[in-house]
Design an enzyme around this catalytic site. Structure first.
Site, mmCIF file in Angstrom:
data_model
loop_
_atom_site.group_PDB
_atom_site.id
_atom_site.type_symbol
_atom_site.label_atom_id
_atom_site.label_comp_id
_atom_site.label_asym_id
_atom_site.label_seq_id
_atom_site.Cartn_x
_atom_site.Cartn_y
_atom_site.Cartn_z
ATOM 1 N N PHE A 193 33.350 30.678 46.820
ATOM 2 C CA PHE A 193 32.665 31.913 47.171
ATOM 3 C C PHE A 193 31.453 31.552 48.033
ATOM 4 O O PHE A 193 30.725 30.605 47.730
ATOM 5 C CB PHE A 193 32.227 32.659 45.907
ATOM 6 C CG PHE A 193 31.746 34.040 46.196
ATOM 7 C CD1 PHE A 193 32.649 35.039 46.550
ATOM 8 C CD2 PHE A 193 30.403 34.354 46.164
ATOM 9 C CE1 PHE A 193 32.216 36.327 46.844
ATOM 10 C CE2 PHE A 193 29.957 35.636 46.463
ATOM 11 C CZ PHE A 193 30.862 36.625 46.801
ATOM 12 N N ASP A 226 32.248 26.567 38.880
ATOM 13 C CA ASP A 226 31.901 27.985 38.918
ATOM 14 C C ASP A 226 33.055 28.742 38.271
ATOM 15 O O ASP A 226 34.199 28.692 38.759
ATOM 16 C CB ASP A 226 31.687 28.415 40.384
ATOM 17 C CG ASP A 226 31.317 29.885 40.512
ATOM 18 O OD1 ASP A 226 31.589 30.676 39.586
ATOM 19 O OD2 ASP A 226 30.773 30.262 41.570
ATOM 20 N N TYR A 264 29.662 40.140 34.970
ATOM 21 C CA TYR A 264 29.983 41.525 35.337
ATOM 22 C C TYR A 264 31.433 41.714 35.766
ATOM 23 O O TYR A 264 31.836 42.841 36.037
ATOM 24 C CB TYR A 264 29.029 42.074 36.408
ATOM 25 C CG TYR A 264 28.813 41.216 37.640
ATOM 26 C CD1 TYR A 264 29.799 41.088 38.600
ATOM 27 C CD2 TYR A 264 27.605 40.567 37.835
ATOM 28 C CE1 TYR A 264 29.589 40.313 39.735
ATOM 29 C CE2 TYR A 264 27.383 39.783 38.965
ATOM 30 C CZ TYR A 264 28.367 39.664 39.909
ATOM 31 O OH TYR A 264 28.163 38.905 41.024
ATOM 32 N N LYS A 265 32.181 40.619 35.824
ATOM 33 C CA LYS A 265 33.605 40.734 36.180
ATOM 34 C C LYS A 265 34.422 40.923 34.902
ATOM 35 O O LYS A 265 34.357 41.969 34.264
ATOM 36 C CB LYS A 265 34.024 39.499 36.979
ATOM 37 C CG LYS A 265 33.280 39.351 38.315
ATOM 38 C CD LYS A 265 33.726 38.084 39.039
ATOM 39 C CE LYS A 265 32.943 37.867 40.317
ATOM 40 N NZ LYS A 265 33.265 38.878 41.356
ATOM 41 N N ARG A 290 43.287 42.631 47.317
ATOM 42 C CA ARG A 290 43.149 41.896 46.060
ATOM 43 C C ARG A 290 43.298 42.847 44.878
ATOM 44 O O ARG A 290 42.700 43.927 44.873
ATOM 45 C CB ARG A 290 41.772 41.234 46.053
ATOM 46 C CG ARG A 290 41.535 40.301 44.919
ATOM 47 C CD ARG A 290 40.210 39.571 45.097
ATOM 48 N NE ARG A 290 39.058 40.438 44.864
ATOM 49 C CZ ARG A 290 37.815 40.000 44.594
ATOM 50 N NH1 ARG A 290 37.573 38.705 44.556
ATOM 51 N NH2 ARG A 290 36.829 40.838 44.393
#
Lengths: 399, 399
Positions: free
Chosen positions: B116, B187, B212-213, B358
């Site tokens: 990312f 990560d 938060y995912k 996605r």
């Protein structure tokens, strides 16, 4: 200003006289409802779309700069020069790093022993990381002016001393720093919402602050950072996070700093905390800052006079004049126990090591009757030695 | 696992099929009430006392490590090795700085082009700040193993590729890094809560992630950081904030790192976000991770097969096997417009530049019927060229 009406905008528990709004402001009544709305109507209903299209048409992504502008109005900063996010510690690192890069030939960070420790700690960490032989020079608050010389890259000062309330003159020290070719960072943790601040008139290079004290945005509310407009595009952020990128959603492999203050953003903003901050700032739209300052001085002066008369065992630790922030502090050998006994009576101030009793006067929700009652309770705690009991003396070790 | 009962623990809006829990998880029903309680009963009633004595006897100050331990159970980390706070970007900076200081004679940070962007950006910023000639070496994901050599100080890899879902083998790459004397940072942004993770079995040196995912803690929820226990006391934090100090309330003039994982704390934790996280984590107490992973593969496989059959214009971007995370991605030249048209039908996935559609499959709230309906909607959008309309094609410039 109608102080009685203003007080109704806060939730204050029964039986409590709250003289610690300088540490954590009380709950604005509207904040609870505002956070509920953000949780249920925005997160719950909009889900990921909330970032771009909030319930009122504005996505969460824009909140850090919109709220930054709202805070900017309270500290004399122009639009587009303040952004909200992270913690004050992180913001210290950000602006100090930026300032040092703007003064590559200088090695001294000048601060004072009245600064809040995290400012000094973050400077230490940055110096170690840079590994370029920078020096953190810490002098007594009253020696700052004479310590500014041509070796200083940047001054890192908190305007209002967290223990004593003693206030630096922002404009004159900034001018002095500039005269010597140095930059000036001002920590406004105990200033924003406490009294009039004008970073533009003072020509401050950088300012940082927190929103959970006088601004009443709640526990762990985010920090803010101001960068003077002419400096913004000259900064190369060390904390080069994706939301400070010129095009975060292009997912470029390399960092390009965003325009202006945007580059001081780092990661994903804390939306629930921002919702509380937004509600808390609504109150400030209706505050006349000169009137607030006048009343704060009136109340803290009343407390100072009362304590001076009735509590001879307390030594003043604050200046009793216009050079004091919105708090009053006293010293007592058994300060910790005295504060515990006072809190047990419902008068909440706080203790700061080694011996400081600290009381904040925030006219938005404190008036004469609370001041007088607090003086009376304090006098009783001291004259009867009520503090001299095991439950008040027992203190967690601070090693 | 009773998936029907599990689904009831989330609030999901009517008419929406939410395949973007990998970007922002939906609202756990209990989170709204939990935050309300923290605001009204803790902030509102306890005020400053909330830091030390919460409504349930535990002060907010202890939440970052308590919640860290709760997350630790989901990633195979022992007690006392995870702490919550800040953003993922900040945590990248923290662990990368720590790792480089542990390998002072090496200059290469090895990452891959599937990482990312903020991980790469933060590495760039740190390198510039260090000024010691470090190199960020970015290779293709499939070339990571061969690129690990004795010049590498640390590998900085995201286990699951945010665009394609392709998963690195954490244990074998970590072993390879160690064989070459390098450290390994993982990560886990797209791993924690998506599938079984065992940082201890993989012998990872550092791990970071967001909440938060898949963990569903809400917009702007804080990050977490894991440091392997034997490394914790060897780290000298650059972001040396007061809450990482050995004695924060002693207000020492100099920084002394706190014991163990405590030193990875920086500033004041975001209490409202932490309250939401705490409620979100309650759900995970009842999740069987192997069962979750099996079901996630079943659902994403079902989607992959359906799309492969009905949407020939989409090119798979994800591996169709066990090496894929909890998402499936496809490529389409007009991916942005296709996703907008799909969202207009109530099927929410997301678009990642330049051409990726996605879709996340999170069994806690997605089942077969949603998968089948999503395939059907997507096929209709494509076969009728429904996406080829101005309102779907118009796209904000990403410069």
């Amino acid at each position: 200003m109608n102080w009685t009406e203003m007080r109704k905008r806060f939730h204050l528990p029964d039986g409590v006289i709250y003289l610690d709004g300088n540490s954590l402001g009380p709950l604005p009544v509207a904040a609870a409802e505002r956070v509920r709305r953000t949780i249920e109507d925005e997160w719950g209903q909009l889900l990921i779309r909330g970032w771009n299209t909030g319930a009122d048409g504005e996505g969460w992504m824009g909140w850090p700069t919109r709220l930054g502008d709202r805070i900017g109005r309270l500290i004399g900063a122009p639009e587009g020069s303040v952004v909200v996010g992270d913690t004050l510690s992180i913001k210290v690192f950000q602006v100090l790093d930026a300032a040092l890069k703007l003064r590559p030939d200088r090695r001294v960070i000048l601060s004072d022993s009245g600064n809040f420790p995290t400012d000094l700690y973050m400077a230490e960490g940055l110096i170690a990381t840079l590994g370029q032989g920078h020096e953190l020079r810490v002098v007594a608050p009253e020696d700052v002016a004479t310590a500014i010389d041509d070796a200083v890259a940047v001054t890192l000062l908190t305007q209002v001393d967290y223990r004593t309330g003693r206030m630096h003159d922002m404009a004159s020290l900034t001018a002095l720093a500039h005269d010597h070719g140095a930059l000036a960072i001002w920590d406004l943790a105990h200033s924003a919402g406490a009294h009039e601040v004008d970073v533009t008139a003072a020509n401050a290079d950088f300012a940082i602050g927190c929103t959970y004290k006088y601004l009443n945005a709640g526990p762990g509310a985010p920090a803010f950072v101001h960068v003077r407009p002419d400096l913004q595009d000259r900064i190369a952020p060390a904390l080069s996070g994706w939301l400070g990128h010129a095009a975060p959603f292009a997912f470029d492999p390399s960092y390009r700093p965003g325009p202006g203050i945007e580059r001081m953003r780092v990661g994903t903003p804390p939306v629930l905390q921002l919702a509380a901050l937004d509600a808390a700032l609504d109150i400030w739209d209706d505050v006349d800052m000169p009137a607030l300052r006048a009343r704060s001085l009136e109340l803290s002066g009343r407390f100072f006079d009362g304590v001076s008369e009735l509590c001879p065992s307390l030594m003043p630790a604050s200046p009793a004049d216009q050079t004091c922030g919105s708090q009053v502090s006293f010293r007592h050998d058994q300060g910790y126990a005295v504060m515990q006994a006072l809190i047990a009576r419902g008068v909440i101030g706080d203790f700061r090591a080694p011996d400081i009793l600290r009381f904040g006067f925030t006219p938005l929700f404190i008036g004469e009757s609370e001041v007088d009652a607090a003086v009376s309770h304090l006098a009783q705690v001291l004259t009867t030695r009520e503090w001299d009991q095991p439950q008040f003396l027992a203190r967690k070790a601070v090693t």
